[in-house]
Write a protein that holds these residues in place. Structure first.
Motif, PDB file in Angstrom:
ATOM      1  N   PRO A 138       0.806  -1.226   0.000  1.00 49.79           N
ATOM      2  CA  PRO A 138       0.000   0.000   0.000  1.00 49.79           C
ATOM      3  C   PRO A 138       0.839   1.277   0.000  1.00 49.79           C
ATOM      4  CG  PRO A 138      -0.885  -1.546   1.574  1.00 49.79           C
ATOM      5  CD  PRO A 138       0.419  -2.111   1.092  1.00 49.79           C
ATOM      6  N   LEU A 139       1.952   1.247   0.685  1.00 51.39           N
ATOM      7  CA  LEU A 139       2.849   2.405   0.701  1.00 51.39           C
ATOM      8  C   LEU A 139       3.446   2.640  -0.686  1.00 51.39           C
ATOM      9  CD1 LEU A 139       4.287   4.558   2.450  1.00 51.39           C
ATOM     10  CD2 LEU A 139       6.084   2.865   2.815  1.00 51.39           C
ATOM     11  N   ILE A 140       3.859   1.572  -1.341  1.00 51.06           N
ATOM     12  CA  ILE A 140       4.424   1.680  -2.690  1.00 51.06           C
ATOM     13  C   ILE A 140       3.369   2.177  -3.672  1.00 51.06           C
ATOM     14  CG2 ILE A 140       5.399   0.335  -4.606  1.00 51.06           C
ATOM     15  CD1 ILE A 140       6.614  -1.539  -2.422  1.00 51.06           C
ATOM     16  N   ILE A 141       2.169   1.662  -3.550  1.00 48.49           N
ATOM     17  CA  ILE A 141       1.093   2.058  -4.455  1.00 48.49           C
ATOM     18  C   ILE A 141       0.754   3.537  -4.276  1.00 48.49           C
ATOM     19  CG2 ILE A 141      -1.383   1.744  -4.901  1.00 48.49           C
ATOM     20  CD1 ILE A 141      -0.907  -1.263  -4.347  1.00 48.49           C
ATOM     21  N   SER A 142       0.714   3.987  -3.036  1.00 50.47           N
ATOM     22  CA  SER A 142       0.350   5.390  -2.810  1.00 50.47           C
ATOM     23  C   SER A 142       1.437   6.352  -3.281  1.00 50.47           C
ATOM     24  CB  SER A 142       0.048   5.630  -1.335  1.00 50.47           C
ATOM     25  OG  SER A 142       1.218   5.466  -0.566  1.00 50.47           O
ATOM     26  N   THR A 143       2.693   5.959  -3.191  1.00 48.07           N
ATOM     27  CA  THR A 143       3.764   6.857  -3.644  1.00 48.07           C
ATOM     28  C   THR A 143       3.901   6.855  -5.162  1.00 48.07           C
ATOM     29  OG1 THR A 143       5.442   5.128  -3.363  1.00 48.07           O
ATOM     30  CG2 THR A 143       5.098   6.641  -1.516  1.00 48.07           C
ATOM     31  N   GLN A 144       3.526   5.765  -5.822  1.00 37.82           N
ATOM     32  CA  GLN A 144       3.660   5.670  -7.277  1.00 37.82           C
ATOM     33  C   GLN A 144       2.409   6.148  -8.022  1.00 37.82           C
ATOM     34  OE1 GLN A 144       6.481   4.769  -8.904  1.00 37.82           O
ATOM     35  NE2 GLN A 144       7.460   4.693  -6.891  1.00 37.82           N
ATOM     36  N   HIS A 145       1.305   6.341  -7.294  1.00 37.41           N
ATOM     37  CA  HIS A 145       0.036   6.764  -7.896  1.00 37.41           C
ATOM     38  C   HIS A 145      -0.349   5.850  -9.059  1.00 37.41           C
ATOM     39  CE1 HIS A 145       0.271  10.305  -5.410  1.00 37.41           C
ATOM     40  NE2 HIS A 145       1.459  10.582  -5.902  1.00 37.41           N
ATOM     41  N   LEU A 146      -0.411   4.554  -8.761  1.00 33.49           N
ATOM     42  CA  LEU A 146      -0.713   3.556  -9.787  1.00 33.49           C
ATOM     43  C   LEU A 146      -2.214   3.471 -10.037  1.00 33.49           C
ATOM     44  CD1 LEU A 146       1.675   0.734  -8.583  1.00 33.49           C
ATOM     45  CD2 LEU A 146       2.042   2.311 -10.469  1.00 33.49           C
ATOM     46  N   ALA A 147      -2.571   3.094 -11.257  1.00 33.35           N
ATOM     47  CA  ALA A 147      -3.971   2.894 -11.619  1.00 33.35           C
ATOM     48  C   ALA A 147      -4.464   1.579 -11.035  1.00 33.35           C
ATOM     49  CB  ALA A 147      -4.119   2.888 -13.135  1.00 33.35           C
ATOM     50  N   TYR A 148      -5.772   1.458 -10.916  1.00 42.72           N
ATOM     51  CA  TYR A 148      -6.366   0.265 -10.328  1.00 42.72           C
ATOM     52  C   TYR A 148      -6.026  -0.998 -11.122  1.00 42.72           C
ATOM     53  CZ  TYR A 148      -9.787  -3.093  -8.700  1.00 42.72           C
ATOM     54  OH  TYR A 148     -10.375  -4.222  -8.211  1.00 42.72           O
ATOM     55  N   THR A 149      -5.969  -0.895 -12.440  1.00 35.38           N
ATOM     56  CA  THR A 149      -5.656  -2.066 -13.258  1.00 35.38           C
ATOM     57  C   THR A 149      -4.237  -2.565 -12.994  1.00 35.38           C
ATOM     58  OG1 THR A 149      -5.053  -0.616 -15.097  1.00 35.38           O
ATOM     59  CG2 THR A 149      -7.290  -1.508 -15.088  1.00 35.38           C
ATOM     60  N   GLU A 150      -3.319  -1.641 -12.792  1.00 35.46           N
ATOM     61  CA  GLU A 150      -1.944  -2.045 -12.474  1.00 35.46           C
ATOM     62  C   GLU A 150      -1.867  -2.658 -11.085  1.00 35.46           C
ATOM     63  OE1 GLU A 150       1.219   0.721 -13.338  1.00 35.46           O
ATOM     64  OE2 GLU A 150      -0.114   1.799 -14.705  1.00 35.46           O
ATOM     65  N   ILE A 151      -2.602  -2.073 -10.149  1.00 31.85           N
ATOM     66  CA  ILE A 151      -2.600  -2.594  -8.778  1.00 31.85           C
ATOM     67  C   ILE A 151      -3.151  -4.015  -8.758  1.00 31.85           C
ATOM     68  CG2 ILE A 151      -3.612  -2.293  -6.483  1.00 31.85           C
ATOM     69  CD1 ILE A 151      -3.649   0.736  -7.076  1.00 31.85           C
ATOM     70  N   SER A 152      -4.231  -4.252  -9.491  1.00 31.01           N
ATOM     71  CA  SER A 152      -4.825  -5.586  -9.498  1.00 31.01           C
ATOM     72  C   SER A 152      -3.887  -6.602 -10.144  1.00 31.01           C
ATOM     73  CB  SER A 152      -6.180  -5.571 -10.204  1.00 31.01           C
ATOM     74  OG  SER A 152      -6.035  -5.209 -11.554  1.00 31.01           O
ATOM     75  N   LYS A 153      -3.100  -6.195 -11.117  1.00 34.39           N
ATOM     76  CA  LYS A 153      -2.110  -7.096 -11.718  1.00 34.39           C
ATOM     77  C   LYS A 153      -1.061  -7.498 -10.688  1.00 34.39           C
ATOM     78  CE  LYS A 153      -2.099  -4.864 -16.136  1.00 34.39           C
ATOM     79  NZ  LYS A 153      -1.289  -4.230 -17.157  1.00 34.39           N
ATOM     80  N   TYR A 154      -0.585  -6.515  -9.924  1.00 35.26           N
ATOM     81  CA  TYR A 154       0.432  -6.815  -8.906  1.00 35.26           C
ATOM     82  C   TYR A 154      -0.114  -7.769  -7.847  1.00 35.26           C
ATOM     83  CZ  TYR A 154       3.371  -3.110 -10.839  1.00 35.26           C
ATOM     84  OH  TYR A 154       4.142  -2.337 -11.653  1.00 35.26           O
ATOM     85  N   TYR A 155      -1.335  -7.493  -7.389  1.00 33.38           N
ATOM     86  CA  TYR A 155      -1.926  -8.365  -6.382  1.00 33.38           C
ATOM     87  C   TYR A 155      -2.185  -9.763  -6.941  1.00 33.38           C
ATOM     88  CZ  TYR A 155      -2.539  -5.037  -2.579  1.00 33.38           C
ATOM     89  OH  TYR A 155      -2.321  -4.183  -1.543  1.00 33.38           O
ATOM     90  N   ALA A 156      -2.548  -9.882  -8.192  1.00 33.80           N
ATOM     91  CA  ALA A 156      -2.773 -11.197  -8.801  1.00 33.80           C
ATOM     92  C   ALA A 156      -1.462 -11.983  -8.886  1.00 33.80           C
ATOM     93  CB  ALA A 156      -3.392 -11.043 -10.186  1.00 33.80           C
ATOM     94  N   ILE A 157      -0.397 -11.318  -9.307  1.00 36.54           N
ATOM     95  CA  ILE A 157       0.905 -11.982  -9.413  1.00 36.54           C
ATOM     96  C   ILE A 157       1.395 -12.430  -8.040  1.00 36.54           C
ATOM     97  CG2 ILE A 157       3.345 -11.620  -9.973  1.00 36.54           C
ATOM     98  CD1 ILE A 157       2.348  -9.767 -12.266  1.00 36.54           C
ATOM     99  N   VAL A 158       1.280 -11.540  -7.063  1.00 34.92           N
ATOM    100  CA  VAL A 158       1.708 -11.879  -5.703  1.00 34.92           C
ATOM    101  C   VAL A 158       0.841 -12.998  -5.143  1.00 34.92           C
ATOM    102  CG1 VAL A 158       1.897 -10.977  -3.350  1.00 34.92           C
ATOM    103  CG2 VAL A 158       2.737  -9.626  -5.248  1.00 34.92           C
ATOM    104  N   GLY A 159      -0.450 -12.998  -5.465  1.00 35.90           N
ATOM    105  CA  GLY A 159      -1.342 -14.064  -5.007  1.00 35.90           C
ATOM    106  C   GLY A 159      -0.978 -15.413  -5.581  1.00 35.90           C
ATOM    107  N   ILE A 160      -0.607 -15.460  -6.855  1.00 35.58           N
ATOM    108  CA  ILE A 160      -0.196 -16.721  -7.482  1.00 35.58           C
ATOM    109  C   ILE A 160       1.106 -17.231  -6.856  1.00 35.58           C
ATOM    110  CG2 ILE A 160       0.624 -17.748  -9.647  1.00 35.58           C
ATOM    111  CD1 ILE A 160      -1.405 -15.891 -11.081  1.00 35.58           C
ATOM    112  N   ILE A 161       2.042 -16.334  -6.637  1.00 33.90           N
ATOM    113  CA  ILE A 161       3.301 -16.726  -5.991  1.00 33.90           C
ATOM    114  C   ILE A 161       3.038 -17.228  -4.574  1.00 33.90           C
ATOM    115  CG2 ILE A 161       5.532 -15.876  -5.161  1.00 33.90           C
ATOM    116  CD1 ILE A 161       5.504 -13.943  -7.582  1.00 33.90           C
TER     117      ILE A 161
END
Length: 119
Positions: free
Chosen positions: A57-80
């Motif tokens: 969440p800290l990284i996401i807030s500092t990078q101002h990422l879009a929701y689609t990018e955030i969901s990709k990161y969470y999906a990848i981390v979830g699979i790992i």
């Protein structure tokens, strides 16, 4: 001050994965086996994922990422995380099966009331 305290409190979720990883490392040092390797890999990746989830969440807030990018990161981390959990579970299952096979079955290990000599 409040954000520092909330960040420190969010790091308390790392305590149990650290204990599990430390225990698995100890087991790996004492007995180098397939189950120890699988459990150490699974718990190590799980610890890294827990740390990443704490800081994501800290990284996401500092990078101002879009929701689609955030969901990709969470999906990848979830699979790992799923793969790490499967590694740990497989190692634990092998450990339990091997432990149950090695222990002798002791029948009638508790005394019965008829075993005592009543005078």
């Amino acid at each position: 001050m409040n954000s520092i305290l909330s960040n420190l409190l969010s790091l308390t979720s790392i305590i149990s994965p650290c204990i599990v990883f430390g225990t698995c490392c100890f087991f790996l040092v004492k007995k180098s086996s397939v189950e120890a390797i699988l459990m150490t890999i699974g718990s190590g990746i799980g610890l890294l994922i827990t740390i990443l989830y704490s800081f994501l969440p800290l990284i996401i807030s500092t990078q101002h990422l879009a929701y689609t990018e955030i969901s990709k990161y969470y999906a990848i981390v979830g699979i790992i995380s799923l793969i790490a959990s499967l590694c740990f579970a497989a190692g634990l299952l092998i450990l339990v099966i091997n432990t149950v096979k090695k222990q002798p079955v002791i029948h009638n290990q508790f005394p019965k009331s008829t075993d005592y000599n009543h005078d």
